[in-house]
Every structure is written in structure tokens, then in C-alpha cells.
Write an enzyme that holds these catalytic residues in place. Structure first.
Site, PDB file in Angstrom:
ATOM      1  N   GLY A  45     -39.832 -79.721 -24.502  1.00 33.08           N
ATOM      2  CA  GLY A  45     -39.970 -79.347 -25.905  1.00 33.08           C
ATOM      3  C   GLY A  45     -38.602 -79.299 -26.544  1.00 33.08           C
ATOM      4  CD  GLN A  50     -33.948 -76.318 -28.523  1.00 30.82           C
ATOM      5  OE1 GLN A  50     -35.091 -76.752 -28.640  1.00 30.82           O
ATOM      6  NE2 GLN A  50     -33.429 -76.000 -27.359  1.00 30.82           N
ATOM      7  CB  CYS A  98     -33.962 -72.727 -23.320  1.00 30.98           C
ATOM      8  SG  CYS A  98     -33.622 -73.122 -25.037  1.00 30.98           S
ATOM      9  CG  LEU A  99     -33.564 -79.025 -23.419  1.00 31.96           C
ATOM     10  CD1 LEU A  99     -33.921 -80.200 -24.324  1.00 31.96           C
ATOM     11  CD2 LEU A  99     -33.186 -79.517 -22.035  1.00 31.96           C
ATOM     12  CG  HIS A 140     -39.379 -72.009 -25.156  1.00 35.56           C
ATOM     13  ND1 HIS A 140     -38.717 -71.463 -24.086  1.00 35.56           N
ATOM     14  CD2 HIS A 140     -38.453 -72.758 -25.815  1.00 35.56           C
ATOM     15  CE1 HIS A 140     -37.451 -71.855 -24.113  1.00 35.56           C
ATOM     16  NE2 HIS A 140     -37.264 -72.654 -25.151  1.00 35.56           N
ATOM     17  CD  GLU A 141     -39.461 -76.043 -27.576  1.00 35.68           C
ATOM     18  OE1 GLU A 141     -38.526 -76.009 -28.401  1.00 35.68           O
ATOM     19  OE2 GLU A 141     -39.280 -76.096 -26.353  1.00 35.68           O
ATOM     20  CG  HIS A 144     -35.884 -72.760 -30.093  1.00 32.50           C
ATOM     21  ND1 HIS A 144     -34.660 -72.209 -29.767  1.00 32.50           N
ATOM     22  CD2 HIS A 144     -36.351 -73.293 -28.935  1.00 32.50           C
ATOM     23  CE1 HIS A 144     -34.411 -72.403 -28.473  1.00 32.50           C
ATOM     24  NE2 HIS A 144     -35.425 -73.053 -27.941  1.00 32.50           N
TER      25      HIS A 144
HETATM   26 ZN   LIG Z   1     -35.593 -73.572 -25.986  1.00 38.33          ZN
END
Ligand SMILES: [Zn+2]
Length: 184
Positions: A45, A50, A98-99, A140-141, A144
Site C-alpha cells: 500500500g 508518502q 511501513c515504507l 494503515h493507508e 496516512h
Molecule cells: Zn505506511
């Protein structure tokens, strides 16, 4: 094209992102770039903040897990101006990454079901319910877009123990196989 992933410590990850209008310039290109960036970083995701864009868009693709989890088979899509209508079901602890927090993985407690309204890339409105891993990725996304990261959802004591590693991440002092940057 791919973007560098904006890491923890960048103020943009703490903003509440704004909704976009139909006819948002270059939306299709932006979505294509988001998918490409996500694949390059091997993520499931990616939310627009991000990649340094404070707009309410995220993309997911869990289809690589379809072998283990057949429910993931169709789970590739873009969520535009999403609104979580309801969180439901038991909560469940699962290990998350998480990236924007490279190499960090922690157990996070989340609801098992989510009901969400969103637009697709053609601004068609959908209302759907997801559960299990799909519901987790969505939550999660979605976080953000509200300036929330998964480390906000772990016990404070645990977070304290990660302080040094978080500090390193915020200085990009972490070895990752994709491009990262601190967006000041
Ligand atoms: Zn993340």
C-alpha cells in the site's frame, strides 16, 4: 516514474491531507506513478503523502499474496477521497511495516472489518466492506491521510524503545533497497 519515499520525520506525514476535485490535473499519471513507486519499494500500500503529496489518495495491491490468501486476488485499487464509515469486528494484533518507517516492524492492534466509501480513478463512488488483511491495509493507508503512522498505535513504552531507530530513520540513516528522502 517513481518517487522517493518520504520517511518518518517529514512534517508532511503528520498533516491531514486534503480531498481532491474531479478533474484533478494528471490524476491518472499520479496513480500510475504511485503504483510504480509502491512496486519498486515492494509495498502493499502507498498513500500520497508518502510521495510528498498531501492529498487524500492511496493505492493498494495485495495480489502477490493471492497464493496464500485467495481473498487478496482482486485487491488492487486506488482509493480517492476515502471515508471510513465504520470499523467493526474484533480487534486483532498483526505485525505491520511501513515504507516510511524502513526496517521497522511492530505489532499493531486493528479492527477486523472496515466499511469505506471512496471514489475510483474515474470518480465513480463506491461503498464497500473489507475484512482481514485487506481491512488492515486500508486502515494503515487511511491513517496516512490523517497524519497518523502505525507507531502512534503501539504502546508508548514500546515506542520509547524505538526512539533511536526512529531518529536514524528521520536522518535517512537506514539502508533500504528503495529511494527515501526527508521532506522538510
Ligand atoms: Zn505506511
Amino acid at each position: 516514474m517513481t518517487y522517493p519515499i518520504v520517511v518518518y520525520g517529514s512534517p508532511i506525514l503528520r498533516l491531514v491531507a486534503r480531498e481532491i476535485e474531479p478533474g484533478h490535473p494528471n490524476l491518472k499519471q499520479l496513480l500510475a506513478d504511485m503504483f510504480e513507486t509502491m512496486y519498486k519499494a515492494d509495498g502493499m500500500g502507498l498513500a500520497a503523502p508518502q510521495i510528498g503529496k498531501s492529498v487524500r489518495i492511496f493505492v493498494v495491491d495485495g495480489t502477490s499474496l493471492a497464493d496464500e490468501d485467495p481473498a487478496m486476488k482482486e485487491f488492487k485499487k486506488a482509493f480517492i477521497n476515502p471515508k471510513i464509515l465504520k470499523l467493526d469486528g474484533d480487534t486483532q494484533v498483526m505485525n505491520e511495516g511501513c515504507l516510511s518507517l524502513p526496517k521497522l516492524r511492530e505489532d499493531v492492534d486493528r479492527h477486523n472489518k472496515v466499511r469505506i466509501r471512496f471514489y475510483d480513478e474515474n470518480f465513480n463512488l463506491f461503498e464497500e466492506e473489507y475484512e482481514g488483511l485487506k481491512a488492515r491495509v486500508i486502515q494503515h493507508e487511511y491513517d496516512h491521510l490523517d497524519g497518523v503512522m502505525f507507531i502512534d498505535r503501539i504502546p508508548p513504552l514500546r515506542r520509547k524503545l524505538l526512539k533511536g531507530r526512529l531518529n536514524d530513520i528521520s536522518k535517512c540513516k537506514v539502508d533500504v533497497p528503495y529511494k527515501i528522502k526527508l521532506l522538510k
